[in-house]
Design an enzyme around this catalytic site. Structure first.
Site, PDB file in Angstrom:
ATOM      1  N   SER A   1     -16.364  17.827   1.499  1.00  0.00           N
ATOM      2  CA  SER A   1     -15.652  17.818   3.432  1.00  0.00           C
ATOM      3  C   SER A   1     -15.999  18.202   4.245  1.00  0.00           C
ATOM      4  O   SER A   1     -16.919  19.746   4.046  1.00  0.00           O
ATOM      5  CB  SER A   1     -14.381  18.703   2.513  1.00  0.00           C
ATOM      6  OG  SER A   1     -14.081  19.542   3.713  1.00  0.00           O
TER       7      SER A   1
ATOM      8  N   ARG B   1     -18.290  14.792  13.952  1.00  0.00           N
ATOM      9  CA  ARG B   1     -18.890  14.358  12.618  1.00  0.00           C
ATOM     10  C   ARG B   1     -20.180  12.284  12.937  1.00  0.00           C
ATOM     11  O   ARG B   1     -20.785  12.640  12.589  1.00  0.00           O
ATOM     12  CB  ARG B   1     -17.786  12.725  12.403  1.00  0.00           C
ATOM     13  CG  ARG B   1     -17.054  13.884  11.096  1.00  0.00           C
ATOM     14  CD  ARG B   1     -16.103  12.973  10.464  1.00  0.00           C
ATOM     15  NE  ARG B   1     -15.298  14.261   9.755  1.00  0.00           N
ATOM     16  CZ  ARG B   1     -13.702  13.893   8.729  1.00  0.00           C
ATOM     17  NH1 ARG B   1     -14.188  12.810   9.005  1.00  0.00           N
ATOM     18  NH2 ARG B   1     -13.476  14.559   8.328  1.00  0.00           N
TER      19      ARG B   1
ATOM     20  N   GLY C   1       1.234  -1.234  -0.104  1.00  0.00           N
ATOM     21  CA  GLY C   1       0.157  -0.238  -0.184  1.00  0.00           C
ATOM     22  C   GLY C   1       1.122   1.154   0.226  1.00  0.00           C
ATOM     23  O   GLY C   1       1.813   1.360   0.866  1.00  0.00           O
TER      24      GLY C   1
ATOM     25  N   ARG D   1     -13.259   9.798  14.429  1.00  0.00           N
ATOM     26  CA  ARG D   1     -11.904  10.138  14.069  1.00  0.00           C
ATOM     27  C   ARG D   1     -12.830  11.038  14.573  1.00  0.00           C
ATOM     28  O   ARG D   1     -13.051  11.924  12.980  1.00  0.00           O
ATOM     29  CB  ARG D   1     -11.866   9.448  13.035  1.00  0.00           C
ATOM     30  CG  ARG D   1     -10.634   9.867  12.656  1.00  0.00           C
ATOM     31  CD  ARG D   1     -10.070   9.846  11.475  1.00  0.00           C
ATOM     32  NE  ARG D   1     -11.134   9.689  10.128  1.00  0.00           N
ATOM     33  CZ  ARG D   1     -11.133  10.678   9.490  1.00  0.00           C
ATOM     34  NH1 ARG D   1     -10.102  12.020   9.468  1.00  0.00           N
ATOM     35  NH2 ARG D   1     -12.260  10.402   8.152  1.00  0.00           N
TER      36      ARG D   1
ATOM     37  N   HIS E   1     -19.343   9.594   8.056  1.00  0.00           N
ATOM     38  CA  HIS E   1     -19.663  11.214   7.833  1.00  0.00           C
ATOM     39  C   HIS E   1     -20.811  11.850   7.135  1.00  0.00           C
ATOM     40  O   HIS E   1     -21.154  11.116   6.615  1.00  0.00           O
ATOM     41  CB  HIS E   1     -18.193  11.520   6.335  1.00  0.00           C
ATOM     42  CG  HIS E   1     -17.960  12.619   6.075  1.00  0.00           C
ATOM     43  ND1 HIS E   1     -18.525  14.107   6.117  1.00  0.00           N
ATOM     44  CD2 HIS E   1     -16.840  12.343   6.701  1.00  0.00           C
ATOM     45  CE1 HIS E   1     -17.829  14.912   6.543  1.00  0.00           C
ATOM     46  NE2 HIS E   1     -16.230  14.127   6.161  1.00  0.00           N
TER      47      HIS E   1
ATOM     48  N   LEU F   1      -5.152  11.943   7.951  1.00  0.00           N
ATOM     49  CA  LEU F   1      -4.200  12.276   6.865  1.00  0.00           C
ATOM     50  C   LEU F   1      -2.796  12.626   7.859  1.00  0.00           C
ATOM     51  O   LEU F   1      -1.852  12.217   7.926  1.00  0.00           O
ATOM     52  CB  LEU F   1      -4.253  13.487   6.570  1.00  0.00           C
ATOM     53  CG  LEU F   1      -5.289  13.738   5.472  1.00  0.00           C
ATOM     54  CD1 LEU F   1      -5.265  15.099   4.567  1.00  0.00           C
ATOM     55  CD2 LEU F   1      -5.047  12.659   4.402  1.00  0.00           C
TER      56      LEU F   1
ATOM     57  N   GLY G   1      -0.193   4.466   0.120  1.00  0.00           N
ATOM     58  CA  GLY G   1      -1.402   6.021   0.287  1.00  0.00           C
ATOM     59  C   GLY G   1      -0.132   6.658   1.258  1.00  0.00           C
ATOM     60  O   GLY G   1       1.170   6.641   1.202  1.00  0.00           O
ATOM     61  N   LEU G   2      -0.713   8.086   2.294  1.00  0.00           N
ATOM     62  CA  LEU G   2      -0.122   8.821   3.161  1.00  0.00           C
ATOM     63  C   LEU G   2       0.767   7.739   4.311  1.00  0.00           C
ATOM     64  O   LEU G   2       1.348   8.266   3.989  1.00  0.00           O
ATOM     65  CB  LEU G   2      -0.911   8.912   3.989  1.00  0.00           C
ATOM     66  CG  LEU G   2      -1.651  11.042   2.923  1.00  0.00           C
ATOM     67  CD1 LEU G   2      -2.423  11.670   3.752  1.00  0.00           C
ATOM     68  CD2 LEU G   2      -0.729  11.191   1.898  1.00  0.00           C
ATOM     69  N   ALA G   3       0.344   6.375   4.706  1.00  0.00           N
ATOM     70  CA  ALA G   3       0.555   5.481   5.707  1.00  0.00           C
ATOM     71  C   ALA G   3       2.219   4.640   4.094  1.00  0.00           C
ATOM     72  O   ALA G   3       3.200   5.138   4.972  1.00  0.00           O
ATOM     73  CB  ALA G   3       0.468   4.761   6.161  1.00  0.00           C
TER      74      ALA G   3
END
Lengths: 257, 669
Positions: B285, B338, B41, B466, B267, B472, B43-45
């Site tokens: 968003s 949320r 993977g 979260r 969300h 992010l 992505g960001l991580a």
């Protein structure tokens, strides 16, 4: 939301088993497509139909389905990502089409983007151009200076952002009669040219990226502007001018190196 | 059996991470060159981890199913990334970010991990700016901030509505630099099919080349799972179409515990579903809630008239509107977290005040008219237009809103064909992010030694809910600043191991089982497509394991999922061959895993007899409909051990100790 209608459509789709065999157009019918559906949802319906008939579904690239990942890449009725300005195929909705219409669906056509299967092409040439210099050489393991110690004029930051919004979809290449990647490459070069970070390697960056771009088989830019017209993110031709300036200045200043 | 040891370092919370870093083993640079790490993977991580591990000197092999790491779904995150920089001087601090995150997660996250996240958050911003990420700036050239739900300070850094894109491209460029150097070997269009465990340690993976179908063996001294979340178990979600649970699920089947599967974030601001042909939902968003006011008609007859198309939202007078978040939660208003905002929307729609066009009326309004007028008036004052007409004020205000959220408004209009500058947006909650995931200790290692899980794929930092702009943050914190340190502690013992052979019997076994499963799919010749089963699973999950759950529904769901799974293995049809690109075959494997995870998910929700964060059990609520937590019995992580069928999974509990933050009823009133 607009009133829902069911469309009946004739689809002419490019089918190609792999990069070695020749491809051809196949004709399919789909019916009762909601005008609220996206173009890719229509393709899903076609595929469900093909699977039910025991046929091979059409392979196409897609992922985020909200216009940002840059995966979806198809030529629709002779236009990259189909009709409409500043959209990707996943953002194209069936309300843009009429009942009974025939739609031609083809893959990106460029020497540097060979077809893998059906509508899927190999865009890894873009990754190789990036690996040649599309970065700031900063150590990623921390200990950088405080972010606010590099003030950046808002206008520059905004312009850099506009260039940085390129999604790397390749519509610019596909729309260009020379299959040039200048818009893509110039967007990255511009982002860093407009920011103080990475200035020290600016000359090397533009030269290396342009060199690999040429080696990958992308054509030259002849300033017809088709790339800008078809760019889903509205990346401006101004970036190409900026890259040319950067390249020229790099060539002049690095003569003795 | 593995013991569940979280390995939280001793000492005061503010010193734990520093002390830990000072005490863990190091690998010297020369030895790093002989150590291989697999990252699944990008992505960001995964992307940030791959770049940093390569920067440190390890040999990295990175895998992604997309055609380029630049397309990972982190790219779609819109609103921003939190960091306790306190640039605004509004009272932010590491402690406050830590506090807000623990409270926002409904006291179901691990204190030590969250504190570390808050600590490194400031480094992330410095790092990304140094990489040339074009964050929003103010006119003085300094970084700009905005606010997100559950928070009363401005700590969110952003790049218009495309923050995830800019951060991911930053990390992709850092990866590109290492790819160019040859320190990262990138495997695009590859999917991890299984993890290979040798002598109890993760030593490699079996991957499928998605272009030619070849099954490949890759060995390494450690394996990092960074494959994101499993929200697609609901079929309709805001996740990318390819987002899947398979990498996490495969390591679970090989011994890694799976924690809190029932914690899923719904969300509140997504574009409502339009019909049965829909494949995916689109998020709007949360940053829009800074300026948008959420309301429904106060009178049922108005709501009915709107649904029937007889009234437009703009026809409903101010006094006939119910700004229910502002009414119920005056101190946070539209910026409640949320989970709270999502439940409040569901409650209004369930009561018949919804404004959606579908039969259930599922939509509420997100209205910018007040903000347009407010900004317009401010601009008129700035420009000295003291007698500005209403129309001029509208124009000026629209301009400001366009500058702030233009791309989001454009995205909404493309999908719905409605102009949100003129009429309120319609929104409804949708599945977005999964807080559960592979169980990891403080070092981010799973219960399989040498197998790590980072970012959304693990469970530790967000608790049961979260807060916005923190995914992010966690992805990049894990990848840039946490894993690269903690993995050294494990790898230090491997400096003499040498390359791991892929000829070991464990590789043979794993490869054979992968091939067997692929052969099954290709030769099954069933009657129904993969999507048919995925959609059925999704409906059960949304109706019975979605925004509100109860004992009866969950028990039914467990039985129904089992039935769907059994039918899937009999009736699934996968066209094409295994030796070429075959997206249906890819989907079949992923849906097979969702069909197992879905059942465990429902079981976990049944077991947790309380309401917390994204997990709302109807049996546990106040008269006003607020969630009721049971701290006495449920202040723990539920970590499931695989034993075959999901119904045989064994529950282990990791007690959560709150030593620094007092457990309180979460109130945003």
């Amino acid at each position: 939301m607009s009133a829902q209608k069911g469309l009946n459509l004739t689809l002419k789709v490019w089918r190609q088993k792999n990069d070695k065999e020749n491809g051809q157009m196949e004709t399919y019918q789909v019916s009762d497509i909601s005008t609220d559906s996206s173009f890719l949802e229509m393709m899903d319906i076609l595929n469900e139909q093909l699977i039910a008939e025991g046929k091979d579904p059409v392979a196409f690239d897609h992922d985020c389905r909200e216009g940002i990942c840059g995966s979806c890449s198809m030529y629709i009725n002779g236009e990259a990502h189909g009709p409409g300005r500043e959209i990707t195929t996943c953002q194209l909705h069936m309300r843009e089409f009429e009942d009974g219409q025939t739609i031609y669906i083809e893959p990106w056509r460029a020497k540097a983007f060979p077809v893998i299967k059906d509508l899927v092409v190999d865009r890894s040439a873009f990754d190789r151009v990036m690996a040649a210099g599309g970065f700031v050489s900063v150590n990623t393991s921390g200990n950088t200076q405080d972010a606010n110690s590099i003030p950046i004029p808002k206008a520059d930051a905004d312009k850099a952002f506009d260039a940085a919004t390129c999604i790397g979809c390749g519509a610019c290449v596909a729309s260009c009669k020379n299959a040039s990647a200048m818009l893509f490459v110039s967007a990255k070069v511009s982002q860093f040219a407009l920011l103080p970070q990475g200035q020290v390697e600016a000359a090397e960056r533009v030269q290396n990226m342009v060199k690999v771009m040429d080696e990958e088989g992308f054509g030259n830019c002849s300033n017809t502007g088709a790339c800008e017209v078809e760019c889903p993110k509205g990346i401006s031709l101004e970036n190409i001018a900026r890259m040319n300036r950067e390249y020229l200045s790099a060539s002049v200043s690095s003569q003795d190196s | 059996m593995t013991t569940l040891n979280s390995k939280i370092p001793k000492g005061p919370i503010a010193d734990k991470w520093t002390n830990h870093k000072n005490n863990i083993k190091l690998v010297n640079p020369a030895n790093k060159r002989s150590i291989d790490v697999i990252v699944v993977g990008t992505g960001l991580a995964g992307g940030s981890a791959a770049a940093t591990l390569a920067e440190l000197g390890y040999n990295v092999k990175a895998f992604c199913y997309q055609d380029s790491p630049r397309r990972a779904h982190s790219i779609a995150a819109q609103g921003g990334i939190n960091a306790a920089k306190n640039y605004q001087g509004d009272g932010d601090s590491t402690y406050r970010l830590f506090y807000d995150t623990v409270k926002g997660g409904d006291y179901r996250s691990r204190e030590a991990n969250v504190h570390r996240l808050a600590e490194v958050s400031t480094n992330i911003i410095d790092q990304c700016v140094a990489q040339g990420v074009p964050f929003a700036r103010d006119y003085g050239g300094l970084l700009d901030n905005r606010s997100f739900g559950g928070v009363q300070v401005s700590r969110t850094f952003y790049a218009k509505g495309q923050t995830g894109q800019q951060l991911l491209l930053g990390c992709y460029s850092a990866m590109s630099r290492q790819i160019g150097k040859g320190k990262i070997k990138m495997y695009n269009r590859h999917e991890m099919m299984d993890v290979v465990v040798v002598d109890g340690k993760a030593r490699g993976i079996i991957a499928r080349n998605l272009v030619n179908g070849e099954i490949e063996r890759h060995s390494a001294h450690a394996v990092v799972i960074a494959s994101g979340g499993y929200g697609n178990v609901f079929f309709l979600s805001t996740n990318a179409m390819g987002s899947n649970v398979s990498a996490g699920w495969k390591v679970h089947k090989k011994g890694a515990y799976f924690a809190n599967p029932c914690y899923t974030q719904i969300h509140p601001t997504c574009i409502p579903q339009h019909g049965d042909q829909q494949s995916k939902l689109t998020l709007m968003s949360e940053s829009l809630r800074n300026d948008g006011r959420i309301w429904v008609p106060a009178k049922k007859e108005d709501a009915e008239a709107v649904r029937a198309g007889k009234l437009k939202p703009t026809d409903i007078k101010e006094e006939d509107r119910d700004y229910y978040l502002e009414r119920r939660y005056p101190s946070f208003g539209n910026l409640v977290p949320r989970d709270v905002a999502s439940r409040a929307a569901k409650e209004r729609c369930d009561e018949g005040f919804g404004v959606g066009t579908n039969e259930t009326g599922e939509a509420v309004y997100l209205d910018f008219s007040a903000a347009i007028t407010r900004y317009g008036q401010e601009q008129a004052n700035i420009q000295g237009l003291h007698d500005a007409s209403a129309q001029k004020i509208q124009e000026l205000g629209t301009d400001i809103i366009e500058k702030k959220y233009g791309n989001l408004f454009q995205m909404y209009e493309k999908i719905t064909a409605d102009n949100p500058y003129k009429t309120p947006m319609k929104i409804y909650p949708a599945v977005h992010y999964t807080m559960g995931g592979v169980w990891v200790d403080y070092d981010l290692m799973t219960t399989i030694p040498g197998c790590y899980a980072i970012g959304e794929a693990n469970f530790s930092d967000h608790g049961a809910n979260r807060l916005g702009a923190s995914a992010l943050m966690q992805g990049l914190a894990d990848g840039y600043f946490v894993l690269p340190y903690t993995i050294g502690d494990y790898l230090a013992d491997d400096i003499r191991t040498g390359p791991i052979s892929t000829d070991l019997p464990e590789f043979d076994k794993a490869e054979n089982s992968v091939k067997k499963s692929i052969d099954f799919f290709i030769n099954n010749n069933g009657t129904k497509s993969v999507d048919h089963f995925h959609k059925r699973l999704g409906k059960v999950m949304w109706n019975k394991v979605g925004m509100a759950r109860n004992e009866k529904g969950l028990k039914e769901a467990i039985a129904e999922i089992k039935e769907i799974r059994e039918e899937f293995w009999k009736e699934v049809r996968v066209p094409g061959t295994a030796d070429s690109m075959n997206p249906e075959l890819e989907k079949a494997g992923r849906v097979a895993d969702f069909l197992e995870l879905g059942e465990l998910f429902a079981r976990d929700a049944l077991e947790r007899e309380e309401s917390c964060g994204g997990h709302f059990r109807e049996e546990h609520r106040t008269e006003e409909g607020e969630a009721v937590r049971d701290d006495e019995n449920f202040t723990h992580v539920s970590a499931w051990e695989y034993k075959g069928e999901p119904s045989d999974a064994v529950l282990h509990k990791e007690a959560l100790n709150y030593e620094n933050i007092e457990l309180k009823t979460r109130s945003y009133k």
